[in-house]
Design a protein around this motif. Structure first.
Motif, PDB file in Angstrom:
ATOM      1  N   GLY A  77     -20.434 -34.814  -9.155  1.00 49.30           N
ATOM      2  CA  GLY A  77     -19.163 -34.123  -8.981  1.00 49.30           C
ATOM      3  C   GLY A  77     -18.330 -34.759  -7.889  1.00 49.30           C
ATOM      4  N   ARG A  78     -17.442 -33.949  -7.325  1.00 49.39           N
ATOM      5  CA  ARG A  78     -16.527 -34.403  -6.281  1.00 49.39           C
ATOM      6  C   ARG A  78     -16.851 -33.663  -4.995  1.00 49.39           C
ATOM      7  NH1 ARG A  78     -11.358 -32.468  -7.900  1.00 49.39           N
ATOM      8  NH2 ARG A  78     -10.382 -34.050  -6.627  1.00 49.39           N
ATOM      9  N   GLN A  79     -16.633 -34.337  -3.854  1.00 47.53           N
ATOM     10  CA  GLN A  79     -16.935 -33.712  -2.575  1.00 47.53           C
ATOM     11  C   GLN A  79     -16.033 -34.238  -1.474  1.00 47.53           C
ATOM     12  OE1 GLN A  79     -21.005 -35.121  -2.302  1.00 47.53           O
ATOM     13  NE2 GLN A  79     -20.454 -36.394  -0.554  1.00 47.53           N
ATOM     14  N   ILE A  80     -16.015 -33.473  -0.385  1.00 53.75           N
ATOM     15  CA  ILE A  80     -15.300 -33.859   0.832  1.00 53.75           C
ATOM     16  C   ILE A  80     -16.026 -33.214   2.007  1.00 53.75           C
ATOM     17  CG2 ILE A  80     -13.686 -31.910   0.786  1.00 53.75           C
ATOM     18  CD1 ILE A  80     -11.489 -33.952   1.710  1.00 53.75           C
ATOM     19  N   LEU A  81     -15.958 -33.838   3.164  1.00 52.90           N
ATOM     20  CA  LEU A  81     -16.595 -33.297   4.366  1.00 52.90           C
ATOM     21  C   LEU A  81     -15.551 -32.702   5.300  1.00 52.90           C
ATOM     22  CD1 LEU A  81     -19.254 -36.024   5.200  1.00 52.90           C
ATOM     23  CD2 LEU A  81     -19.520 -33.932   3.870  1.00 52.90           C
ATOM     24  N   VAL A  82     -15.763 -31.443   5.647  1.00 53.12           N
ATOM     25  CA  VAL A  82     -14.937 -30.688   6.577  1.00 53.12           C
ATOM     26  C   VAL A  82     -15.689 -30.634   7.898  1.00 53.12           C
ATOM     27  CG1 VAL A  82     -13.931 -28.414   7.027  1.00 53.12           C
ATOM     28  CG2 VAL A  82     -14.088 -29.252   4.691  1.00 53.12           C
ATOM     29  N   GLU A  83     -14.975 -30.589   9.022  1.00 49.64           N
ATOM     30  CA  GLU A  83     -15.620 -30.412  10.327  1.00 49.64           C
ATOM     31  C   GLU A  83     -15.256 -29.055  10.905  1.00 49.64           C
ATOM     32  OE1 GLU A  83     -14.699 -33.596  13.013  1.00 49.64           O
ATOM     33  OE2 GLU A  83     -16.272 -34.847  12.153  1.00 49.64           O
ATOM     34  N   ASP A  84     -16.278 -28.350  11.420  1.00 50.44           N
ATOM     35  CA  ASP A  84     -15.988 -27.109  12.131  1.00 50.44           C
ATOM     36  C   ASP A  84     -15.448 -27.467  13.520  1.00 50.44           C
ATOM     37  OD1 ASP A  84     -18.161 -27.480  13.939  1.00 50.44           O
ATOM     38  OD2 ASP A  84     -19.378 -25.896  13.055  1.00 50.44           O
ATOM     39  N   PRO A  85     -15.040 -26.495  14.332  1.00 49.31           N
ATOM     40  CA  PRO A  85     -14.446 -26.815  15.632  1.00 49.31           C
ATOM     41  C   PRO A  85     -15.338 -27.641  16.555  1.00 49.31           C
ATOM     42  CG  PRO A  85     -13.953 -24.546  15.062  1.00 49.31           C
ATOM     43  CD  PRO A  85     -14.941 -25.051  14.036  1.00 49.31           C
ATOM     44  N   ALA A  86     -16.665 -27.607  16.363  1.00 49.93           N
ATOM     45  CA  ALA A  86     -17.575 -28.381  17.208  1.00 49.93           C
ATOM     46  C   ALA A  86     -17.912 -29.740  16.611  1.00 49.93           C
ATOM     47  CB  ALA A  86     -18.867 -27.599  17.429  1.00 49.93           C
ATOM     48  N   GLY A 100     -23.412 -34.780  13.903  1.00 48.35           N
ATOM     49  CA  GLY A 100     -24.436 -35.333  13.033  1.00 48.35           C
ATOM     50  C   GLY A 100     -23.968 -35.378  11.582  1.00 48.35           C
ATOM     51  N   TRP A 101     -24.923 -35.582  10.691  1.00 50.36           N
ATOM     52  CA  TRP A 101     -24.582 -35.725   9.273  1.00 50.36           C
ATOM     53  C   TRP A 101     -25.283 -34.723   8.373  1.00 50.36           C
ATOM     54  CZ3 TRP A 101     -20.484 -38.395   7.908  1.00 50.36           C
ATOM     55  CH2 TRP A 101     -19.978 -39.295   8.831  1.00 50.36           C
ATOM     56  N   ASN A 102     -26.344 -34.064   8.846  1.00 48.03           N
ATOM     57  CA  ASN A 102     -26.935 -33.004   8.044  1.00 48.03           C
ATOM     58  C   ASN A 102     -25.900 -31.912   7.896  1.00 48.03           C
ATOM     59  OD1 ASN A 102     -29.489 -34.221   7.811  1.00 48.03           O
ATOM     60  ND2 ASN A 102     -30.014 -33.508   9.866  1.00 48.03           N
ATOM     61  N   ARG A 103     -25.899 -31.240   6.753  1.00 53.54           N
ATOM     62  CA  ARG A 103     -24.823 -30.283   6.518  1.00 53.54           C
ATOM     63  C   ARG A 103     -25.204 -29.267   5.460  1.00 53.54           C
ATOM     64  NH1 ARG A 103     -23.275 -35.524   4.730  1.00 53.54           N
ATOM     65  NH2 ARG A 103     -23.123 -35.692   2.470  1.00 53.54           N
ATOM     66  N   ILE A 104     -24.452 -28.174   5.458  1.00 51.23           N
ATOM     67  CA  ILE A 104     -24.563 -27.229   4.368  1.00 51.23           C
ATOM     68  C   ILE A 104     -23.538 -27.619   3.316  1.00 51.23           C
ATOM     69  CG2 ILE A 104     -25.477 -25.332   5.749  1.00 51.23           C
ATOM     70  CD1 ILE A 104     -22.686 -24.137   5.833  1.00 51.23           C
ATOM     71  N   GLN A 105     -23.843 -27.259   2.080  1.00 52.19           N
ATOM     72  CA  GLN A 105     -22.925 -27.561   0.984  1.00 52.19           C
ATOM     73  C   GLN A 105     -22.442 -26.238   0.412  1.00 52.19           C
ATOM     74  OE1 GLN A 105     -24.195 -28.577  -3.155  1.00 52.19           O
ATOM     75  NE2 GLN A 105     -23.441 -30.616  -2.589  1.00 52.19           N
ATOM     76  N   LEU A 106     -21.124 -26.100   0.315  1.00 51.94           N
ATOM     77  CA  LEU A 106     -20.517 -24.929  -0.299  1.00 51.94           C
ATOM     78  C   LEU A 106     -19.877 -25.369  -1.606  1.00 51.94           C
ATOM     79  CD1 LEU A 106     -18.784 -23.328   2.817  1.00 51.94           C
ATOM     80  CD2 LEU A 106     -21.053 -22.834   1.889  1.00 51.94           C
ATOM     81  N   GLU A 107     -20.301 -24.753  -2.694  1.00 49.51           N
ATOM     82  CA  GLU A 107     -19.752 -25.108  -4.001  1.00 49.51           C
ATOM     83  C   GLU A 107     -18.442 -24.374  -4.222  1.00 49.51           C
ATOM     84  OE1 GLU A 107     -21.140 -24.576  -8.557  1.00 49.51           O
ATOM     85  OE2 GLU A 107     -22.594 -25.544  -7.220  1.00 49.51           O
ATOM     86  N   VAL A 108     -17.449 -25.108  -4.727  1.00 51.90           N
ATOM     87  CA  VAL A 108     -16.137 -24.537  -5.032  1.00 51.90           C
ATOM     88  C   VAL A 108     -15.768 -24.896  -6.471  1.00 51.90           C
ATOM     89  CG1 VAL A 108     -15.369 -24.638  -2.625  1.00 51.90           C
ATOM     90  CG2 VAL A 108     -14.857 -26.538  -4.144  1.00 51.90           C
ATOM     91  N   SER A 109     -14.898 -24.105  -7.077  1.00 44.13           N
ATOM     92  CA  SER A 109     -14.519 -24.374  -8.465  1.00 44.13           C
ATOM     93  C   SER A 109     -13.266 -25.234  -8.576  1.00 44.13           C
ATOM     94  CB  SER A 109     -14.323 -23.058  -9.233  1.00 44.13           C
ATOM     95  OG  SER A 109     -13.325 -22.281  -8.611  1.00 44.13           O
ATOM     96  N   ASP A 110     -12.426 -25.259  -7.537  1.00 49.57           N
ATOM     97  CA  ASP A 110     -11.201 -26.061  -7.556  1.00 49.57           C
ATOM     98  C   ASP A 110     -11.054 -26.750  -6.203  1.00 49.57           C
ATOM     99  OD1 ASP A 110      -8.648 -27.159  -7.663  1.00 49.57           O
ATOM    100  OD2 ASP A 110      -7.721 -25.359  -8.504  1.00 49.57           O
ATOM    101  N   LEU A 111     -11.674 -27.908  -6.079  1.00 48.92           N
ATOM    102  CA  LEU A 111     -11.713 -28.619  -4.806  1.00 48.92           C
ATOM    103  C   LEU A 111     -10.318 -28.967  -4.300  1.00 48.92           C
ATOM    104  CD1 LEU A 111     -13.572 -29.797  -2.628  1.00 48.92           C
ATOM    105  CD2 LEU A 111     -13.635 -31.919  -3.949  1.00 48.92           C
ATOM    106  N   ARG A 157      -9.895 -29.939  10.058  1.00 45.31           N
ATOM    107  CA  ARG A 157     -10.188 -31.379  10.124  1.00 45.31           C
ATOM    108  C   ARG A 157     -11.144 -31.795   9.011  1.00 45.31           C
ATOM    109  NH1 ARG A 157     -12.169 -31.337  16.202  1.00 45.31           N
ATOM    110  NH2 ARG A 157     -13.887 -30.516  14.997  1.00 45.31           N
ATOM    111  N   PHE A 158     -10.926 -32.997   8.498  1.00 45.16           N
ATOM    112  CA  PHE A 158     -11.791 -33.591   7.476  1.00 45.16           C
ATOM    113  C   PHE A 158     -12.327 -34.917   7.998  1.00 45.16           C
ATOM    114  CE2 PHE A 158      -9.039 -30.752   5.204  1.00 45.16           C
ATOM    115  CZ  PHE A 158      -9.830 -30.222   4.207  1.00 45.16           C
ATOM    116  N   ARG A 159     -13.525 -35.277   7.546  1.00 44.30           N
ATOM    117  CA  ARG A 159     -14.097 -36.577   7.897  1.00 44.30           C
ATOM    118  C   ARG A 159     -13.676 -37.655   6.916  1.00 44.30           C
ATOM    119  NH1 ARG A 159     -20.344 -36.065  10.007  1.00 44.30           N
ATOM    120  NH2 ARG A 159     -19.847 -34.765  11.812  1.00 44.30           N
TER     121      ARG A 159
END
Length: 127
Positions: A106-115, A71-82, A95-97
């Protein structure tokens, strides 16, 4: 509210625990069975459910639909150096989407967990 709980459905709870604890600093708070665990990071409680488990969360809906990962709903984790975080995750084979994108905040990227569940890594614009 002291914490926020988010439920993710996965195919393999142990793989999800390894992913979240190794790459994102979560700790295991509760793991009573092979089909369920709770991992935490700050005020976030991530409830990890196996899709074919006996618990109530994985049961079919009256119309026959069943919970599934992705799906596309997700949690967002803030990082200081993407860039640094993404580089380390790529080296670890995560893996990344998509590639890093820049938006209004700001800047963002989507990561996928193993599922296949997404996590958004977000670096806010400097103020």
């Amino acid at each position: 509210m002291a914490s926020v709980s988010v439920r993710y459905f996965v195919d393999d709870v142990d793989a999800a625990i390894e992913f979240y604890t190794t790459h994102f600093g979560f700790t295991v708070a509760f793991h009573p069975s092979a089909g369920f665990a709770i991992v935490t990071r700050d005020a976030l409680r991530l409830l990890i459910n196996q899709t074919d488990g006996p618990g109530g969360a994985s049961q079919a809906m009256p119309d026959g639909r069943v919970p599934e990962p992705g799906g596309w709903n997700r949690i967002q984790l803030e990082v200081s150096d993407l860039d640094a975080v993404v580089g380390g995750l790529r080296e670890a084979g995560v893996r990344f989407r998509n590639d890093i994108v820049t938006g209004r905040g700001g800047r963002q990227i989507l990561v996928e967990d193993p599922a296949g569940n997404p996590l958004e890594l977000f670096e806010p614009h400097a103020e």
